[in-house]
Design an enzyme around this catalytic site. Structure first.
Site, PDB file in Angstrom:
ATOM      1  N   ASP A  61      58.467  19.005 -32.037  1.00  0.00           N
ATOM      2  CA  ASP A  61      58.853  20.145 -31.191  1.00  0.00           C
ATOM      3  C   ASP A  61      60.321  20.514 -31.373  1.00  0.00           C
ATOM      4  O   ASP A  61      61.109  19.729 -31.893  1.00  0.00           O
ATOM      5  CB  ASP A  61      58.622  19.782 -29.723  1.00  0.00           C
ATOM      6  CG  ASP A  61      57.184  20.059 -29.300  1.00  0.00           C
ATOM      7  OD1 ASP A  61      56.431  20.616 -30.113  1.00  0.00           O
ATOM      8  OD2 ASP A  61      56.842  19.714 -28.156  1.00  0.00           O
ATOM      9  N   LYS A  83      58.582  25.949 -30.136  1.00  0.00           N
ATOM     10  CA  LYS A  83      58.927  27.346 -29.869  1.00  0.00           C
ATOM     11  C   LYS A  83      60.233  27.670 -30.572  1.00  0.00           C
ATOM     12  O   LYS A  83      61.189  26.926 -30.479  1.00  0.00           O
ATOM     13  CB  LYS A  83      59.134  27.556 -28.370  1.00  0.00           C
ATOM     14  CG  LYS A  83      57.863  27.505 -27.603  1.00  0.00           C
ATOM     15  CD  LYS A  83      58.108  27.837 -26.156  1.00  0.00           C
ATOM     16  CE  LYS A  83      56.839  27.532 -25.376  1.00  0.00           C
ATOM     17  NZ  LYS A  83      57.031  27.496 -23.961  1.00  0.00           N
ATOM     18  N   MET A 197      63.343  23.577 -17.312  1.00  0.00           N
ATOM     19  CA  MET A 197      63.001  24.952 -17.728  1.00  0.00           C
ATOM     20  C   MET A 197      63.319  25.966 -16.632  1.00  0.00           C
ATOM     21  O   MET A 197      62.537  26.886 -16.404  1.00  0.00           O
ATOM     22  CB  MET A 197      61.498  25.042 -18.067  1.00  0.00           C
ATOM     23  CG  MET A 197      61.102  24.218 -19.252  1.00  0.00           C
ATOM     24  SD  MET A 197      59.335  24.254 -19.589  1.00  0.00           S
ATOM     25  CE  MET A 197      58.744  22.946 -18.541  1.00  0.00           C
TER      26      MET A 197
HETATM   27  N1  SAH Z   1      59.166  16.458 -22.250  1.00  0.00           N
HETATM   28  C1  SAH Z   1      60.544  16.859 -22.020  1.00  0.00           C
HETATM   29  C2  SAH Z   1      60.640  18.140 -21.221  1.00  0.00           C
HETATM   30  C3  SAH Z   1      60.032  19.326 -21.930  1.00  0.00           C
HETATM   31  S1  SAH Z   1      60.209  20.802 -21.037  1.00  0.00           S
HETATM   32  C4  SAH Z   1      61.297  15.723 -21.308  1.00  0.00           C
HETATM   33  O1  SAH Z   1      60.672  14.775 -20.849  1.00  0.00           O
HETATM   34  O2  SAH Z   1      62.521  15.777 -21.240  1.00  0.00           O
HETATM   35  C5  SAH Z   1      61.679  21.444 -21.746  1.00  0.00           C
HETATM   36  C6  SAH Z   1      62.818  21.363 -20.763  1.00  0.00           C
HETATM   37  O3  SAH Z   1      63.323  20.037 -20.710  1.00  0.00           O
HETATM   38  C7  SAH Z   1      64.010  22.210 -21.110  1.00  0.00           C
HETATM   39  O4  SAH Z   1      63.826  23.548 -20.712  1.00  0.00           O
HETATM   40  C8  SAH Z   1      65.093  21.533 -20.287  1.00  0.00           C
HETATM   41  O5  SAH Z   1      64.982  21.871 -18.926  1.00  0.00           O
HETATM   42  C9  SAH Z   1      64.697  20.071 -20.430  1.00  0.00           C
HETATM   43  N2  SAH Z   1      65.406  19.407 -21.528  1.00  0.00           N
HETATM   44  C10 SAH Z   1      64.860  18.767 -22.576  1.00  0.00           C
HETATM   45  N3  SAH Z   1      65.810  18.239 -23.371  1.00  0.00           N
HETATM   46  C11 SAH Z   1      66.991  18.558 -22.807  1.00  0.00           C
HETATM   47  C12 SAH Z   1      68.355  18.284 -23.131  1.00  0.00           C
HETATM   48  N4  SAH Z   1      68.709  17.585 -24.208  1.00  0.00           N
HETATM   49  N5  SAH Z   1      69.307  18.772 -22.313  1.00  0.00           N
HETATM   50  C13 SAH Z   1      68.995  19.471 -21.209  1.00  0.00           C
HETATM   51  N6  SAH Z   1      67.730  19.759 -20.854  1.00  0.00           N
HETATM   52  C14 SAH Z   1      66.743  19.297 -21.629  1.00  0.00           C
END
Ligand code: SAH
Length: 291
Positions: A61, A83, A197
């Protein structure tokens, strides 16, 4: 060239560690659904690294740290399945079908997601598709952004003096608008909220929480690119959250709650850059002195 050699050595080391700890073999025809952590390669798990080093095909991803993919076997197929800004994203059903199809061909298939695969990552939908297809699979958890990302900002997700519970919420409902959440109930029941998000919906969410009785001056923080070298943290208030979120880059994780104050004393990354930590960040007399 030197880098290639380093990655070959890194790959060998990942496989050796897997052997040292007796980690399960990645067998042909299996799918592993794994989390890569929020960014910093150091936050990947041993199982995750072993999976990257062993896989025949990797579907990754957008939020996955690409450096990790360099541990893949030479000749492994590495496919982007996330995406991309401005382009239509891959259909979830297509991804699930690809996983099933590749596994049936006998490949070791790694589905690699940012953070934890089962936290707002649709990993469960993919797992169910595999179950329907009769494909054996393993789930490898990862450090989720809503916990590890906060830690990299020096914000504890729980702290005894500020919150005994925490709620993780997505800012995006399945249909694109605000999710179906009882905001008044959440405002009352959960001292700390962690929003995924939610950059574009932050203002609307803040307004609902304030309408339900949360104080406008409650602290909030936005952590962009958490644990990557470009990490940036904005500390604001609930009332200022919507506007502050506008100017932040994504991916961003948002945290609302008194626990945000702990950053004054726990911003270990800032301290490495010379920031002075306040070891008593919840002491109000201290706060008023600091202005
Ligand atoms: N599975 C992922 C979340 C996926 S949804 C997890 O457990 O972290 C995607 C959202 O995750 C983004 O829109 C943001 O809100 C958050 N996110 C993921 N990686 C991030 C990062 N390095 N810094 C800040 N937000 C992050």
């Amino acid at each position: 060239m030197v880098r290639d050699l380093q990655h070959a050595a890194g790959r060998a080391a990942a496989l050796k560690l897997a052997e040292t700890f007796g980690l399960p073999a990645f067998d042909r025809g299996w799918v592993w659904l794994a989390g890569a952590g929020p960014g910093d390669a150091g936050l990947a798990t041993l199982l995750g690294l072993h999976a990257i080093a062993s896989a025949d095909v990797i579907l990754y991803d957008a939020l996955v740290n690409k450096d990790l993919l360099k541990l893949a076997r030479p000749g492994a197929e590495i496919l982007f399945a996330g995406k991309r800004a401005g382009q239509p994203s891959f259909k979830q059903s297509d991804i699930s079908q690809s996983l099933v199809g590749l596994a049936r061909k006998g490949f070791r298939v790694l589905r690699l997601k940012g953070g934890d695969p089962l936290v707002f990552g649709r990993g469960s939908e993919e797992a169910l598709a595999l179950a329907r297809g009769g494909i054996p699979f393993r789930i490898v958890p990862g450090v989720t952004a809503g916990i590890g990302g906060l830690a990299y900002a020096g914000i504890p997700v729980t702290h005894r003096d500020t919150n005994h519970s925490v709620t993780f919420i997505t800012g995006h409902g399945a249909k694109g608008s605000l999710p179906d959440v009882d905001w008044a109930a959440v405002a009352k029941a959960s001292p700390t909220l962690v929003l995924y998000m939610a950059r574009s919906s932050a203002g609307e969410i803040a307004a609902r929480l304030i309408a339900a009785g949360r104080a406008g001056d409650e602290p909030a923080a936005i952590i962009s690119n958490a644990s990557f070298s470009e990490q940036s943290v904005t500390v604001t208030t609930l009332a200022g959250l919507g506007e502050a979120a506008q100017s932040c880059t994504t991916p961003a994780i948002i945290v609302i709650g008194e626990n945000v104050r702990l950053r004054e004393g726990m911003d270990w990354l800032g301290a490495m850059g010379g920031k002075l930590l306040n070891p008593d960040p919840l002491d109000h007399s201290h706060f008023s002195k600091a202005g």
